[in-house]
Design an enzyme around this catalytic site. Structure first.
Site, PDB file in Angstrom:
ATOM      1  N   HIS A 213      55.645 -49.207  82.757  1.00 41.41           N
ATOM      2  CA  HIS A 213      55.439 -50.119  83.881  1.00 41.41           C
ATOM      3  C   HIS A 213      56.789 -50.295  84.590  1.00 41.41           C
ATOM      4  CE1 HIS A 213      51.200 -51.356  83.341  1.00 41.41           C
ATOM      5  NE2 HIS A 213      51.405 -50.821  82.144  1.00 41.41           N
ATOM      6  N   CYS A 244      48.779 -55.545  82.850  1.00 41.17           N
ATOM      7  CA  CYS A 244      47.795 -55.981  81.861  1.00 41.17           C
ATOM      8  C   CYS A 244      47.578 -57.474  82.038  1.00 41.17           C
ATOM      9  CB  CYS A 244      48.316 -55.679  80.453  1.00 41.17           C
ATOM     10  SG  CYS A 244      47.252 -56.363  79.179  1.00 41.17           S
TER      11      CYS A 244
HETATM   12  P1  HMG Z   1      36.616 -61.238  70.711  1.00 39.34           P
HETATM   13  O1  HMG Z   1      36.255 -62.414  71.556  1.00 39.34           O
HETATM   14  O2  HMG Z   1      37.497 -61.452  69.532  1.00 39.34           O
HETATM   15  O3  HMG Z   1      35.351 -60.378  70.262  1.00 39.34           O
HETATM   16  O4  HMG Z   1      37.296 -60.162  71.682  1.00 39.34           O
HETATM   17  P2  HMG Z   1      34.058 -60.739  69.519  1.00 39.34           P
HETATM   18  O5  HMG Z   1      33.731 -59.557  68.659  1.00 39.34           O
HETATM   19  O6  HMG Z   1      34.132 -62.104  68.877  1.00 39.34           O
HETATM   20  O7  HMG Z   1      32.996 -60.793  70.712  1.00 39.34           O
HETATM   21  C1  HMG Z   1      33.047 -61.761  71.738  1.00 39.34           C
HETATM   22  C2  HMG Z   1      32.074 -61.385  72.833  1.00 39.34           C
HETATM   23  O8  HMG Z   1      32.485 -60.146  73.452  1.00 39.34           O
HETATM   24  C3  HMG Z   1      30.671 -61.125  72.302  1.00 39.34           C
HETATM   25  O9  HMG Z   1      29.776 -61.444  73.349  1.00 39.34           O
HETATM   26  C4  HMG Z   1      30.668 -59.647  72.077  1.00 39.34           C
HETATM   27  O10 HMG Z   1      29.394 -59.107  72.100  1.00 39.34           O
HETATM   28  C5  HMG Z   1      31.468 -59.160  73.281  1.00 39.34           C
HETATM   29  P3  HMG Z   1      28.947 -62.808  73.347  1.00 39.34           P
HETATM   30  O11 HMG Z   1      28.162 -62.773  72.086  1.00 39.34           O
HETATM   31  O12 HMG Z   1      29.982 -63.915  73.373  1.00 39.34           O
HETATM   32  O13 HMG Z   1      28.146 -62.710  74.626  1.00 39.34           O
HETATM   33  N1  HMG Z   1      32.125 -57.862  73.037  1.00 39.34           N
HETATM   34  C6  HMG Z   1      32.039 -56.837  73.889  1.00 39.34           C
HETATM   35  N2  HMG Z   1      31.387 -56.690  75.067  1.00 39.34           N
HETATM   36  C7  HMG Z   1      31.534 -55.492  75.691  1.00 39.34           C
HETATM   37  N3  HMG Z   1      32.266 -54.464  75.190  1.00 39.34           N
HETATM   38  C8  HMG Z   1      32.902 -54.589  74.026  1.00 39.34           C
HETATM   39  C9  HMG Z   1      32.800 -55.815  73.320  1.00 39.34           C
HETATM   40  N4  HMG Z   1      33.320 -56.254  72.155  1.00 39.34           N
HETATM   41  C10 HMG Z   1      32.893 -57.502  71.995  1.00 39.34           C
HETATM   42  N5  HMG Z   1      33.607 -53.568  73.553  1.00 39.34           N
HETATM   43  C11 HMG Z   1      37.827 -57.919  72.305  1.00 39.34           C
HETATM   44  C12 HMG Z   1      37.776 -58.921  71.175  1.00 39.34           C
HETATM   45  C13 HMG Z   1      38.636 -56.741  71.807  1.00 39.34           C
HETATM   46  C14 HMG Z   1      36.414 -57.491  72.655  1.00 39.34           C
HETATM   47  C15 HMG Z   1      38.488 -58.591  73.545  1.00 39.34           C
HETATM   48  O14 HMG Z   1      39.682 -59.174  73.144  1.00 39.34           O
HETATM   49  C16 HMG Z   1      38.746 -57.635  74.661  1.00 39.34           C
HETATM   50  O15 HMG Z   1      37.818 -57.114  75.263  1.00 39.34           O
HETATM   51  N6  HMG Z   1      40.036 -57.385  74.985  1.00 39.34           N
HETATM   52  C17 HMG Z   1      40.396 -56.391  75.975  1.00 39.34           C
HETATM   53  C18 HMG Z   1      41.710 -56.711  76.601  1.00 39.34           C
HETATM   54  C19 HMG Z   1      42.073 -55.602  77.566  1.00 39.34           C
HETATM   55  O16 HMG Z   1      41.239 -54.842  78.013  1.00 39.34           O
HETATM   56  N7  HMG Z   1      43.373 -55.548  77.916  1.00 39.34           N
HETATM   57  C20 HMG Z   1      43.850 -54.554  78.844  1.00 39.34           C
HETATM   58  C21 HMG Z   1      43.913 -53.178  78.280  1.00 39.34           C
HETATM   59  S1  HMG Z   1      45.326 -52.886  77.223  1.00 39.34           S
HETATM   60  C22 HMG Z   1      46.610 -52.527  78.359  1.00 39.34           C
HETATM   61  O17 HMG Z   1      46.454 -52.681  79.529  1.00 39.34           O
HETATM   62  C23 HMG Z   1      47.883 -51.939  77.802  1.00 39.34           C
HETATM   63  C24 HMG Z   1      48.016 -50.437  78.058  1.00 39.34           C
HETATM   64  O18 HMG Z   1      47.949 -50.140  79.443  1.00 39.34           O
HETATM   65  C25 HMG Z   1      49.356 -49.909  77.497  1.00 39.34           C
HETATM   66  C26 HMG Z   1      50.551 -50.733  77.968  1.00 39.34           C
HETATM   67  O19 HMG Z   1      50.783 -50.853  79.184  1.00 39.34           O
HETATM   68  O20 HMG Z   1      51.225 -51.252  77.073  1.00 39.34           O
HETATM   69  C27 HMG Z   1      46.880 -49.656  77.354  1.00 39.34           C
HETATM   70 MG    MG Z   2      49.580 -50.292  80.839  1.00 39.97          MG
END
Ligand code: HMG
Ligand code: MG
Length: 308
Positions: A213, A244
């Protein structure tokens, strides 16, 4: 010092770029952006993210995006469209939408792991191992990310050994490539080289990628420093989009246009076409209602405007 003769760019604009936009971008615009990036010669384009829509609403339509991209009859063959999958639920949804490559995303910082995916680093590695197992049964390659490879927005500096330990776990788990994310763009060339050297002691260098970044304007310098130590895969985002939502203070990724301009100047082949890349750059800039952050894109578009 011999720089690599060829570099692979992984375009992360449709995912890392658009996940951080305030406005929700229409599905058709995302598809149009990916189609144009394809036309520019990129061979890997991260198309979206199968994460919780309440955590990242901008990526909620990733299934539709992927389906539409894969259905395009004009699509250049041989391009892969990885998508992020944080757990088995995301992986299954990605496969259902036609994904043939996925990416898992760990961190070298405990605090960032908690904020970003709501679990510890070791718990996340268990979840990711389950994703890798399911993917390998379907012969789907998995890319791994390590975030906060230089610094964490919550913990400050991160030791290179911590980064190397997570990179090694991802590689040994079965990731074909491990992308090293300077999530908040805090790196400078010497620190980036030290971090890569620590990782290359435990993961072959040709399986490592740089994901920088540009918060402090150091991303291009960091790419050059990485080329100097032999790294040949870099992530970048068209127009310098990105960030992010769970990394306060993070700004966009290094711009694909700027990286291509650097590579062309160094005589390094990337298989990409600048004129076609500018078409993609203008397309998304128009939809976002602002100029690309890429200085190369702005200069080249202004020169082209002047020529017209
Ligand atoms: P959580 O709240 O701990 O998960 O989140 P959970 O298992 O308790 O589930 C909560 C709710 O989410 C439930 O729904 C699940 O069904 C649903 P509800 O019953 O409340 O209606 N759920 C999902 N829905 C759709 N798809 C799924 C999914 N999993 C659970 N896969 C979780 C844990 C990992 C899901 C959450 O924290 C999350 O989605 N985080 C994503 C954060 C993210 O996307 N960040 C950006 C990407 S990383 C980045 O940008 C860095 C990178 O570029 C490298 C860098 O720059 O360093 C890669
Ligand atoms: Mg990134």
């Amino acid at each position: 010092m011999v720089l690599p003769g060829r570099v692979k760019l992984v375009e992360v604009g449709p995912r890392d770029g658009l996940q951080n936009e305030k406005q929700i971008i229409p599905t058709a615009v995302k598809v149009g952006m990916i189609d144009r990036l394809c036309d520019a010669g990129l061979s890997v384009i991260e198309a979206g993210s199968f994460v919780s829509p309440s955590w990242v609403p901008q990526m909620a339509d990733s299934g539709e995006v992927l389906r539409a991209v894969l259905a395009n009859p004009r699509r250049r063959p041989g391009v892969s469209f990885p998508v992020l999958a944080p757990n088995l639920r995301g992986f299954d949804a990605a496969v259902e939408a036609g994904a043939r490559e996925v990416a898992i995303f760990a961190a070298a910082s405990e605090s960032f792991s908690q904020k970003n995916i709501n679990c510890s680093v070791s718990e996340s590695l268990k979840r990711f191992a389950a994703v890798v197992d399911s993917a390998s049964a379907l012969e789907i390659p998995v890319r791994g990310y390590v975030s906060c490879v230089i610094a964490c927005p919550y913990e400050g500096r991160i030791a290179p050994q911590k980064v190397a330990a997570v990179a090694q776990r991802l590689f040994e788990m079965g990731c074909h490539e491990v992308s090293l994310g300077d999530t908040i763009g805090a790196g400078t060339p010497a620190a980036v080289q030290r971090m890569i050297e620590a990782c290359a002691a435990v993961v072959p260098l040709d399986r490592l990628a740089g994901h920088y970044h540009d918060t402090f304007g150091m991303a291009i310098a960091n790419i050059y420093a990485s080329l100097e130590v032999g790294m040949a895969v870099f992530d970048s985002a068209i127009g310098g989009l990105g960030g992010c939502p769970y990394a306060p203070g993070a700004s966009g990724n290094v711009a694909t246009e700027d990286v291509l301009f650097l590579l062309q100047g160094l005589g390094i082949d990337s298989g990409m076409d600048m004129a076609a890349l500018l078409v993609a750059s203008e397309y998304i800039a128009q939809h976002l209602g602002r100029q690309p952050a890429s200085k190369a894109a702005r200069a080249l578009l202004a020169r082209r405007g002047g020529d017209a």
